[in-house]
Design a protein around this motif. Structure first.
Motif, mmCIF file in Angstrom:
data_model
loop_
_atom_site.group_PDB
_atom_site.id
_atom_site.type_symbol
_atom_site.label_atom_id
_atom_site.label_comp_id
_atom_site.label_asym_id
_atom_site.label_seq_id
_atom_site.Cartn_x
_atom_site.Cartn_y
_atom_site.Cartn_z
ATOM 1 N N GLU A 45 -8.419 -3.288 9.548
ATOM 2 C CA GLU A 45 -9.524 -4.139 9.118
ATOM 3 C C GLU A 45 -9.131 -5.610 9.122
ATOM 4 O O GLU A 45 -9.957 -6.477 9.421
ATOM 5 C CB GLU A 45 -10.005 -3.731 7.718
ATOM 6 C CG GLU A 45 -10.591 -2.306 7.632
ATOM 7 C CD GLU A 45 -9.561 -1.245 7.260
ATOM 8 O OE1 GLU A 45 -8.348 -1.500 7.434
ATOM 9 O OE2 GLU A 45 -9.969 -0.154 6.815
ATOM 10 N N SER A 100 -1.677 -4.937 -7.571
ATOM 11 C CA SER A 100 -2.603 -6.042 -7.326
ATOM 12 C C SER A 100 -3.646 -6.144 -8.428
ATOM 13 O O SER A 100 -4.212 -7.205 -8.656
ATOM 14 C CB SER A 100 -3.255 -5.924 -5.949
ATOM 15 O OG SER A 100 -3.709 -4.633 -5.726
ATOM 16 N N THR A 152 1.503 3.503 -2.133
ATOM 17 C CA THR A 152 1.017 4.733 -2.774
ATOM 18 C C THR A 152 -0.045 5.442 -1.934
ATOM 19 O O THR A 152 -0.499 6.519 -2.303
ATOM 20 C CB THR A 152 0.426 4.395 -4.165
ATOM 21 O OG1 THR A 152 -0.474 3.280 -4.003
ATOM 22 C CG2 THR A 152 1.510 4.035 -5.150
ATOM 23 N N GLY A 153 -0.447 4.856 -0.823
ATOM 24 C CA GLY A 153 -1.477 5.464 0.023
ATOM 25 C C GLY A 153 -0.887 6.448 1.016
ATOM 26 O O GLY A 153 0.316 6.731 1.023
ATOM 27 N N SER A 154 -1.764 6.939 1.871
ATOM 28 C CA SER A 154 -1.353 7.936 2.867
ATOM 29 C C SER A 154 -0.284 7.374 3.806
ATOM 30 O O SER A 154 0.783 7.973 3.999
ATOM 31 C CB SER A 154 -2.620 8.374 3.625
ATOM 32 O OG SER A 154 -2.303 9.019 4.806
ATOM 33 N N ILE A 155 -0.547 6.212 4.407
ATOM 34 C CA ILE A 155 0.443 5.600 5.307
ATOM 35 C C ILE A 155 1.687 5.174 4.525
ATOM 36 O O ILE A 155 2.823 5.367 4.979
ATOM 37 C CB ILE A 155 -0.168 4.377 6.035
ATOM 38 C CG1 ILE A 155 -1.286 4.818 6.983
ATOM 39 C CG2 ILE A 155 0.907 3.574 6.775
ATOM 40 C CD1 ILE A 155 -0.829 5.553 8.217
ATOM 41 N N HIS A 214 -2.331 -0.769 -5.723
ATOM 42 C CA HIS A 214 -3.429 -1.467 -6.406
ATOM 43 C C HIS A 214 -3.411 -1.125 -7.891
ATOM 44 O O HIS A 214 -3.259 -1.991 -8.735
ATOM 45 C CB HIS A 214 -4.771 -1.097 -5.782
ATOM 46 C CG HIS A 214 -5.911 -1.842 -6.392
ATOM 47 N ND1 HIS A 214 -5.927 -3.212 -6.463
ATOM 48 C CD2 HIS A 214 -7.046 -1.420 -6.984
ATOM 49 C CE1 HIS A 214 -7.041 -3.600 -7.063
ATOM 50 N NE2 HIS A 214 -7.725 -2.540 -7.396
ATOM 51 N N SER A 215 -3.515 0.173 -8.214
ATOM 52 C CA SER A 215 -3.560 0.521 -9.641
ATOM 53 C C SER A 215 -2.850 1.834 -9.972
ATOM 54 O O SER A 215 -2.742 2.187 -11.132
ATOM 55 C CB SER A 215 -5.023 0.597 -10.098
ATOM 56 O OG SER A 215 -5.697 1.546 -9.317
ATOM 57 N N GLN A 216 -2.395 2.559 -8.986
ATOM 58 C CA GLN A 216 -1.734 3.845 -9.280
ATOM 59 C C GLN A 216 -0.296 3.609 -9.756
ATOM 60 O O GLN A 216 0.671 3.825 -9.009
ATOM 61 C CB GLN A 216 -1.714 4.714 -8.025
ATOM 62 C CG GLN A 216 -3.083 5.219 -7.617
ATOM 63 C CD GLN A 216 -2.954 6.478 -6.777
ATOM 64 O OE1 GLN A 216 -2.612 7.552 -7.296
ATOM 65 N NE2 GLN A 216 -3.218 6.363 -5.497
ATOM 66 N N GLY A 246 -6.337 8.663 4.077
ATOM 67 C CA GLY A 246 -7.061 8.165 2.911
ATOM 68 C C GLY A 246 -8.563 8.387 3.095
ATOM 69 O O GLY A 246 -9.040 8.670 4.194
ATOM 70 N N ALA A 304 -0.904 -1.215 10.101
ATOM 71 C CA ALA A 304 -1.811 -0.064 9.937
ATOM 72 C C ALA A 304 -3.198 -0.571 9.536
ATOM 73 O O ALA A 304 -4.208 -0.027 9.948
ATOM 74 C CB ALA A 304 -1.268 0.883 8.873
ATOM 75 N N GLY A 338 0.839 -1.206 0.000
ATOM 76 C CA GLY A 338 0.000 0.000 0.000
ATOM 77 C C GLY A 338 0.872 1.253 0.000
ATOM 78 O O GLY A 338 0.533 2.258 0.618
HETATM 79 P P1 NDP Z 1 -5.155 4.988 1.245
HETATM 80 O O1 NDP Z 1 -6.485 4.865 0.605
HETATM 81 O O2 NDP Z 1 -4.496 6.311 1.262
HETATM 82 O O3 NDP Z 1 -4.130 3.934 0.573
HETATM 83 C C1 NDP Z 1 -4.479 2.623 0.370
HETATM 84 C C2 NDP Z 1 -3.355 1.826 -0.253
HETATM 85 O O4 NDP Z 1 -3.841 0.490 -0.485
HETATM 86 C C3 NDP Z 1 -2.898 2.349 -1.615
HETATM 87 O O5 NDP Z 1 -1.538 2.055 -1.806
HETATM 88 C C4 NDP Z 1 -3.745 1.540 -2.588
HETATM 89 O O6 NDP Z 1 -3.196 1.417 -3.897
HETATM 90 C C5 NDP Z 1 -3.768 0.187 -1.885
HETATM 91 N N1 NDP Z 1 -4.947 -0.588 -2.253
HETATM 92 C C6 NDP Z 1 -6.227 -0.143 -2.391
HETATM 93 N N2 NDP Z 1 -7.048 -1.156 -2.734
HETATM 94 C C7 NDP Z 1 -6.277 -2.256 -2.803
HETATM 95 C C8 NDP Z 1 -6.536 -3.609 -3.155
HETATM 96 N N3 NDP Z 1 -7.768 -4.033 -3.494
HETATM 97 N N4 NDP Z 1 -5.501 -4.492 -3.146
HETATM 98 C C9 NDP Z 1 -4.257 -4.086 -2.815
HETATM 99 N N5 NDP Z 1 -3.940 -2.811 -2.499
HETATM 100 C C10 NDP Z 1 -4.945 -1.913 -2.486
HETATM 101 O O7 NDP Z 1 -5.331 4.413 2.747
HETATM 102 P P2 NDP Z 1 -4.582 4.879 4.066
HETATM 103 O O8 NDP Z 1 -3.118 4.922 3.855
HETATM 104 O O9 NDP Z 1 -5.280 6.044 4.658
HETATM 105 O O10 NDP Z 1 -4.933 3.659 5.048
HETATM 106 C C11 NDP Z 1 -4.299 2.399 4.911
HETATM 107 C C12 NDP Z 1 -4.629 1.562 6.148
HETATM 108 O O11 NDP Z 1 -4.058 2.195 7.288
HETATM 109 C C13 NDP Z 1 -6.149 1.473 6.428
HETATM 110 O O12 NDP Z 1 -6.427 0.208 6.914
HETATM 111 C C14 NDP Z 1 -6.376 2.531 7.520
HETATM 112 O O13 NDP Z 1 -7.443 2.189 8.374
HETATM 113 C C15 NDP Z 1 -5.048 2.458 8.279
HETATM 114 N N6 NDP Z 1 -4.704 3.691 8.972
HETATM 115 C C16 NDP Z 1 -4.524 4.837 8.275
HETATM 116 C C17 NDP Z 1 -4.201 6.036 8.917
HETATM 117 C C18 NDP Z 1 -3.937 7.283 8.151
HETATM 118 O O14 NDP Z 1 -3.543 8.283 8.749
HETATM 119 N N7 NDP Z 1 -4.103 7.325 6.848
HETATM 120 C C19 NDP Z 1 -4.112 6.089 10.399
HETATM 121 C C20 NDP Z 1 -4.288 4.807 11.026
HETATM 122 C C21 NDP Z 1 -4.586 3.652 10.344
HETATM 123 P P3 NDP Z 1 -3.578 2.508 -5.066
HETATM 124 O O15 NDP Z 1 -2.970 3.795 -4.597
HETATM 125 O O16 NDP Z 1 -2.931 1.971 -6.278
HETATM 126 O O17 NDP Z 1 -5.071 2.548 -5.132
#
Ligand code: NDP
Ligand code: MG
Length: 382
Positions: free
Chosen positions: A119, A50, A4-7, A29-31, A200, A116, A2
């Motif tokens: 779920e 993924s 590319t996401g916030s964490i 996932h797709s970015q 996110g 993180a 993950g």
């Molecule tokens: P984001 O939506 O910012 O990022 C999600 C990441 O997961 C991206 O890299 C995304 O890829 C990837 N992803 C999405 N769907 C899939 C899939 N079907 N299969 C594989 N990878 C996938 O989420 P956050 O970073 O905000 O949160 C991530 C986790 O951390 C969550 O469980 C959240 O509850 C937890 N968390 C987050 C906090 C925060 O401050 N953000 C604080 C505490 C916990 P792509 O970019 O390609 O879509």
């Protein structure tokens, strides 16, 4: 996982300050474009998307930039990097139930899982933790509240008999003061505008309904091996105290800091040591105000539902999480109202019969059925 996401992005930002940490794999996932840019920065051995339809774009993009990183795609590829012999630590930062399989794979392979993805623990708590125990792996909480409690317990998940309560703090989200008769008209943009944290979209909506705190209650029960009655939720709008532990002698230990996820990320990465995170320390003498109050259960009815679910079996927790993911997704797509989220979650939890879930396969199969039921409940919103 993950990245590319916030964490994920904040993890790479913390790691950029270190010279002795190496990235074996990055996953998204797709970015693809963002993933390729991250590969340029940290040169991992493997990059995974993924979504299999993005494989060619990833492979060609890496090649065009002259990178040696190997492209892989699909769920099996995610699993392969989570289990790889070269890997010691796995940052589990995929959002939602999609993170369960690879996060569990890391646990089953004996890795140190920096968790993180709450779920996955909500969906599989006992299976996940017994797997960690069996393989000699570790789970270190990254979620700021759990990381705070972990620090207050002396970098440990062991809650001894001298602990009276775990105090889980929550800001109350963007709608702590909004008139409740206007909740029906809340838009996704308003729900995603968290006052203190930048996160996110899914977890931002969870914070707005306070489902996030409910999921965290369940997460804390599993991580620290305590019943939900031992955990109080305290509203603390400034998000400076990230959670606390109250001991029997009247001492209360709090972990404090800026509302910046780089702190718990660095704490988890460095465990059991510490490392720099790029976060400045708190300024106590320039008007810092800290306030605390009890949660408003009428305003945030999902809190009570989560407390009930916390005391139930694994399948109710899977139903709760699945229905919430379906409802939040529909809300973000403007297919349902903000207030429908709670109704869909509650009716789905009530509709699903309780089941034994002895394996991850059983969890995933039950999760799919819960998602179908939530979709069915959603049709009643129109
Ligand atoms: P984001 O939506 O910012 O990022 C999600 C990441 O997961 C991206 O890299 C995304 O890829 C990837 N992803 C999405 N769907 C899939 C899939 N079907 N299969 C594989 N990878 C996938 O989420 P956050 O970073 O905000 O949160 C991530 C986790 O951390 C969550 O469980 C959240 O509850 C937890 N968390 C987050 C906090 C925060 O401050 N953000 C604080 C505490 C916990 P792509 O970019 O390609 O879509
Ligand atoms: Mg949290």
């Amino acid at each position: 996982m993950g990245s590319t996401g916030s964490i994920g992005q904040q993890t790479l930002a913390v790691m950029a300050e270190q010279t002795d940490l190496f990235v074996y794999a990055l996953t998204a996932h797709s970015q693809v474009d963002q993933l390729i840019s991250q590969c340029e920065a940290v040169a991992p051995h493997v990059a995974v998307v993924s979504d299999p339809s993005q494989y060619a774009a990833l492979a060609e993009g890496l090649k065009m930039r002259g990178l040696k990183t190997e492209a892989r795609a699909g769920r099996e590829a995610l699993r392969s990097v989570a289990e790889a012999d070269e890997v010691s630590h796995v940052m589990a930062a995929i959002v939602g139930g999609s993170g369960l399989e690879p996060t569990y794979a890391a646990a089953a392979a004996g890795k140190t899982v920096l968790l993180a993805n709450k779920e996955s623990l909500v969906m599989s708590g006992e299976l996940f933790l017994s797997s960690i125990e069996r393989t000699g792996g570790e789970v270190i909480p990254v979620d700021s509240e759990h990381n705070a409690i972990f620090q207050c317990l002396g970098n440990s998940r062991a809650v001894g008999s001298t602990v009276a309560k775990l105090l889980l703090t929550g800001s109350g989200g963007p709608f702590l003061e909004r008139p409740m008769d206007s909740f029906d008209s809340i838009t996704p943009a308003e729900a995603c505008l968290h006052p203190n944290w930048s996160m996110g979209r899914k977890i931002s909506v969870d914070s707005a309904t306070m489902m996030n705190k409910g999921l965290e209650l369940i997460e804390a029960c599993f991580l620290f091996g305590v019943p939900s009655a031992k955990i109080d939720i305290v509203i603390h709008p400034q998000s400076v105290v990230h959670s606390m532990v109250a001991f029997e002698d009247g001492s209360v230990l709090a972990q404090m800091g800026q509302p910046d996820m780089r702190t718990p990320i660095a704490s988890a990465l460095a465990w059991p040591e510490r490392m720099t995170s790029g976060v400045s320390p708190l300024d106590f003498v320039s008007g810092l105000q800290l306030s605390f109050r009890a949660p408003d259960h009428d305003r945030f009815p999902l809190l009570d539902l989560c407390r009930q679910v916390a005391a139930g079996g694994q399948s109710v927790k899977v139903a709760l999480n699945a229905a919430n993911e379906v409802a939040v997704d529909a809300f973000l797509q403007e297919r349902i109202r903000f207030t429908d989220i709670e109704r869909i979650v509650k009716t789905t939890v009530d509709a699903m019969a309780i089941e034994e879930l002895p394996s991850i396969e059983a969890v995933l199969s039950f999760d799919s059925r819960c998602r179908l039921e939530a979709q069915r409940q959603m049709t009643k919103c129109f």
